[in-house]
Design a protein around this motif. Structure first.
Motif, short mmCIF file in Angstrom:
data_model
loop_
_atom_site.label_atom_id
_atom_site.label_comp_id
_atom_site.label_asym_id
_atom_site.label_seq_id
_atom_site.Cartn_x
_atom_site.Cartn_y
_atom_site.Cartn_z
N ALA A 119 0.83 -1.20 0.00
CA ALA A 119 0.00 0.00 0.00
C ALA A 119 0.87 1.26 0.00
O ALA A 119 0.61 2.21 -0.76
N ARG A 120 1.91 1.28 0.82
CA ARG A 120 2.72 2.51 0.89
C ARG A 120 3.55 2.72 -0.37
O ARG A 120 3.68 3.86 -0.84
N LEU A 121 4.08 1.65 -0.96
CA LEU A 121 4.84 1.83 -2.19
C LEU A 121 3.93 2.26 -3.33
O LEU A 121 4.31 3.12 -4.14
N THR A 122 2.74 1.70 -3.40
CA THR A 122 1.79 2.12 -4.43
C THR A 122 1.44 3.58 -4.25
O THR A 122 1.38 4.35 -5.22
N ARG A 123 1.22 3.98 -3.02
CA ARG A 123 0.90 5.38 -2.73
C ARG A 123 2.02 6.31 -3.16
O ARG A 123 1.77 7.43 -3.63
N VAL A 145 4.31 5.75 -5.70
CA VAL A 145 4.62 5.78 -7.13
C VAL A 145 3.42 6.06 -8.02
O VAL A 145 3.57 6.51 -9.16
N LEU A 146 2.20 5.82 -7.53
CA LEU A 146 1.01 5.95 -8.38
C LEU A 146 0.79 7.37 -8.90
O LEU A 146 0.45 7.53 -10.09
N PRO A 147 0.98 8.42 -8.10
CA PRO A 147 0.76 9.77 -8.64
C PRO A 147 1.62 10.08 -9.85
O PRO A 147 1.13 10.66 -10.84
N GLY A 148 2.89 9.68 -9.83
CA GLY A 148 3.77 9.91 -10.98
C GLY A 148 3.32 9.15 -12.20
O GLY A 148 3.34 9.67 -13.33
N MET A 149 2.92 7.90 -12.00
CA MET A 149 2.40 7.10 -13.12
C MET A 149 1.17 7.76 -13.73
O MET A 149 1.04 7.87 -14.96
N MET A 150 0.26 8.20 -12.89
CA MET A 150 -0.97 8.81 -13.37
C MET A 150 -0.68 10.11 -14.12
O MET A 150 -1.31 10.39 -15.15
N GLU A 151 0.26 10.87 -13.63
CA GLU A 151 0.61 12.13 -14.29
C GLU A 151 1.21 11.86 -15.68
O GLU A 151 0.93 12.59 -16.64
N ARG A 152 2.01 10.79 -15.79
CA ARG A 152 2.63 10.45 -17.08
C ARG A 152 1.68 9.70 -18.00
O ARG A 152 1.95 9.55 -19.19
N GLY A 153 0.58 9.19 -17.46
CA GLY A 153 -0.41 8.50 -18.28
C GLY A 153 -0.07 7.06 -18.61
O GLY A 153 -0.66 6.48 -19.53
N TRP A 154 0.85 6.47 -17.84
CA TRP A 154 1.20 5.05 -18.07
C TRP A 154 1.86 4.49 -16.82
O TRP A 154 2.69 5.14 -16.18
N GLY A 155 1.49 3.28 -16.49
CA GLY A 155 2.13 2.61 -15.36
C GLY A 155 1.47 1.28 -15.09
O GLY A 155 0.34 1.02 -15.52
N VAL A 177 -6.72 -4.15 -1.57
CA VAL A 177 -5.80 -3.03 -1.82
C VAL A 177 -5.64 -2.82 -3.33
O VAL A 177 -5.68 -1.68 -3.83
N SER A 178 -5.47 -3.91 -4.06
CA SER A 178 -5.29 -3.82 -5.51
C SER A 178 -6.52 -3.21 -6.19
O SER A 178 -6.40 -2.31 -7.03
N LYS A 191 -9.19 1.54 -8.83
CA LYS A 191 -10.25 2.53 -8.95
C LYS A 191 -9.68 3.95 -8.85
O LYS A 191 -10.13 4.87 -9.55
N ALA A 192 -8.68 4.13 -7.98
CA ALA A 192 -8.06 5.45 -7.83
C ALA A 192 -7.38 5.89 -9.12
O ALA A 192 -7.29 7.08 -9.42
N ALA A 193 -6.90 4.91 -9.91
CA ALA A 193 -6.18 5.22 -11.15
C ALA A 193 -7.07 5.14 -12.38
O ALA A 193 -6.58 5.19 -13.51
N ALA A 194 -8.37 5.03 -12.19
CA ALA A 194 -9.30 4.84 -13.31
C ALA A 194 -9.15 5.93 -14.36
O ALA A 194 -9.07 7.13 -14.05
N GLY A 195 -9.07 5.51 -15.62
CA GLY A 195 -9.04 6.45 -16.74
C GLY A 195 -7.71 7.13 -16.99
O GLY A 195 -7.64 8.01 -17.84
N THR A 196 -6.66 6.71 -16.29
CA THR A 196 -5.37 7.41 -16.40
C THR A 196 -4.37 6.68 -17.29
O THR A 196 -3.29 7.20 -17.55
N GLY A 197 -4.66 5.45 -17.71
CA GLY A 197 -3.68 4.66 -18.44
C GLY A 197 -2.82 3.81 -17.54
O GLY A 197 -1.92 3.11 -18.02
#
Length: 264
Positions: free
Chosen positions: A118-122, A124-134, A164-165, A170-176
Motif C-alpha cells: 500500500a505505501r509503495l503504491t501510494r 509511485v502511483l501519482p507519478g504514473m498517473m501524471e505520465r499516463g502510463w504505469g 488493496v489492488s 479505482k483510484a487510477a481509473a481512466g489514467t492509463g
C-alpha cells in the motif's frame, strides 16, 4: 506476441530469490531496467550478480531497503528514479496454530504483506498517473481465497491485498495506469521447501515430500505439482506490458487450478 519493456523501469520488492528473482529476470529479459530489492546489501548484490551472469546485457540496479518500513519504502523509490512498473512481491509466511497467533504476529504480517504494498503504491502511483502510463502488480496467493487452516494470518493478509489492488485500480481509473493482483498457487521456492518439511516427514527425499505435501495439503491442485517461479513471472511480464492495457482491477490466477472456482 512480443513483450517489449525497453525504456521502462521496473521495481520488484523481495527479489533476491524465489518468485521475486524470477520476476526480476523475466522483466529484464523483456528489456526493462530492473531494480532488485532486498533487506541486505549482501543478498541484493548476490542477486544482481546472478542476473548479470545470466543476462550480461541487462540493465540492473540493486537497492537494499526494508520496504516494510516507511523509511525503507521512501529509500527504494528515491533510489529507483522514475518507476513505470511496480511489483509488490515481498511477503512472509509460515505455519502457526491459529490459536497461537499473537497480536504482534498479526501486526507483522499486515506490515509486511499488506502495508508495504500500500505505501509503495501510494508513493509511485501519482507519478504514473501524471505520465499516463504505469503498471502496479501485487503478488497475492491462492491462500487469499482458500484460507489455509495452518496459516490463517498469511491467508487473511493476502485477502486484504486483493482489496488493496482493487481500490488503487479505482483510484487510477481512466489514467492509463493499471493495478492488478496475481494469485500465485503453491510454488517451488527454497522457502516453500522449508514450509513443506514443516508439514511432512523431514526424512523424505524432496520429490517424495513434495508429492506427499500436495496429496495431503493441496489436493485441489489440477497440476498436482508445485508451480515453478518462472511460470508466475510469465504472467507478471504480460501484465507489465502494453499488451495488457485493458486488464486492471483484476485478480489473475496462476494457481495450477488450485482454487476450485470459475472466478476468484
Amino acid at each position: 506476441m512480443r513483450i517489449d519493456l525497453a525504456g521502462r523501469t521496473a521495481v520488484v520488492t523481495g527479489s533476491t530469490g524465489g518468485i521475486g528473482f524470477a520476476i526480476a529476470r523475466g522483466l529484464a529479459q523483456a528489456g526493462a531496467r530492473v531494480v532488485v530489492n532486498g533487506r541486505s546489501d549482501g543478498s541484493v548484490g548476490d542477486a544482481v550478480e546472478r542476473l548479470r551472469d545470466e543476462l550480461p546485457d541487462a540493465d540492473l540496479m540493486g537497492v537494499a531497503a526494508d520496504v516494510a518500513t516507511d523509511s525503507g519504502a521512501e529509500q527504494l523509490v528515491e533510489a529507483s528514479g522514475r518507476v513505470d512498473v511496480l511489483v509488490n512481491n515481498l511477503g512472509i509466511f509460515g505455519a502457526v496454530d491459529p490459536l497461537e497467533i499473537s497480536d504482534e504476529e498479526w501486526r507483522r504480517y499486515f506490515e509486511v504483506n499488506v502495508l508495504s504494498a500500500a505505501r509503495l503504491t501510494r508513493l509511485v502511483l501519482p507519478g504514473m498517473m501524471e505520465r499516463g502510463w504505469g503498471r502496479v502488480m501485487n503478488i497475492a496467493s491462492d491462500s487469499a481465497i482458500v484460507t489455509p487452516a495452518e496459516m490463517i494470518q498469511y491467508g487473511v493478509s493476502k485477502t486484504a491485498l486483493l482489496g488493496v489492488s482493487r481500490g488503487f485500480a479505482k483510484a487510477a481509473a481512466g489514467t492509463g495506469v493499471t493495478v492488478n493482483s496475481v494469485i500465485a498457487g503453491p510454488t517451488h521456492t527454497p522457502g516453500v521447501e522449508e514450509f513443506v518439511y514443516q508439514l511432512v516427514d523431514r526424512d523424505l527425499p524432496w520429490e517424495e515430500a513434495q508429492r506427499e505435501f500436495m496429496r495431503l495439503h493441496r489436493p485441489q491442485s489440477l497440476l498436482q505439482r508445485l508451480i515453478e517461479p518462472e511460470e508466475i513471472a510469465n504472467m507478471v511480464a504480460y501484465l507489465a506490458s502494453p499488451l495488457a492495457s485493458a486488464t486492471t482491477g483484476g485478480a489473475l490466477r496462476v494457481d495450477g487450478g488450485y482454487v476450485d472456482a470459475i472466478l476468484p
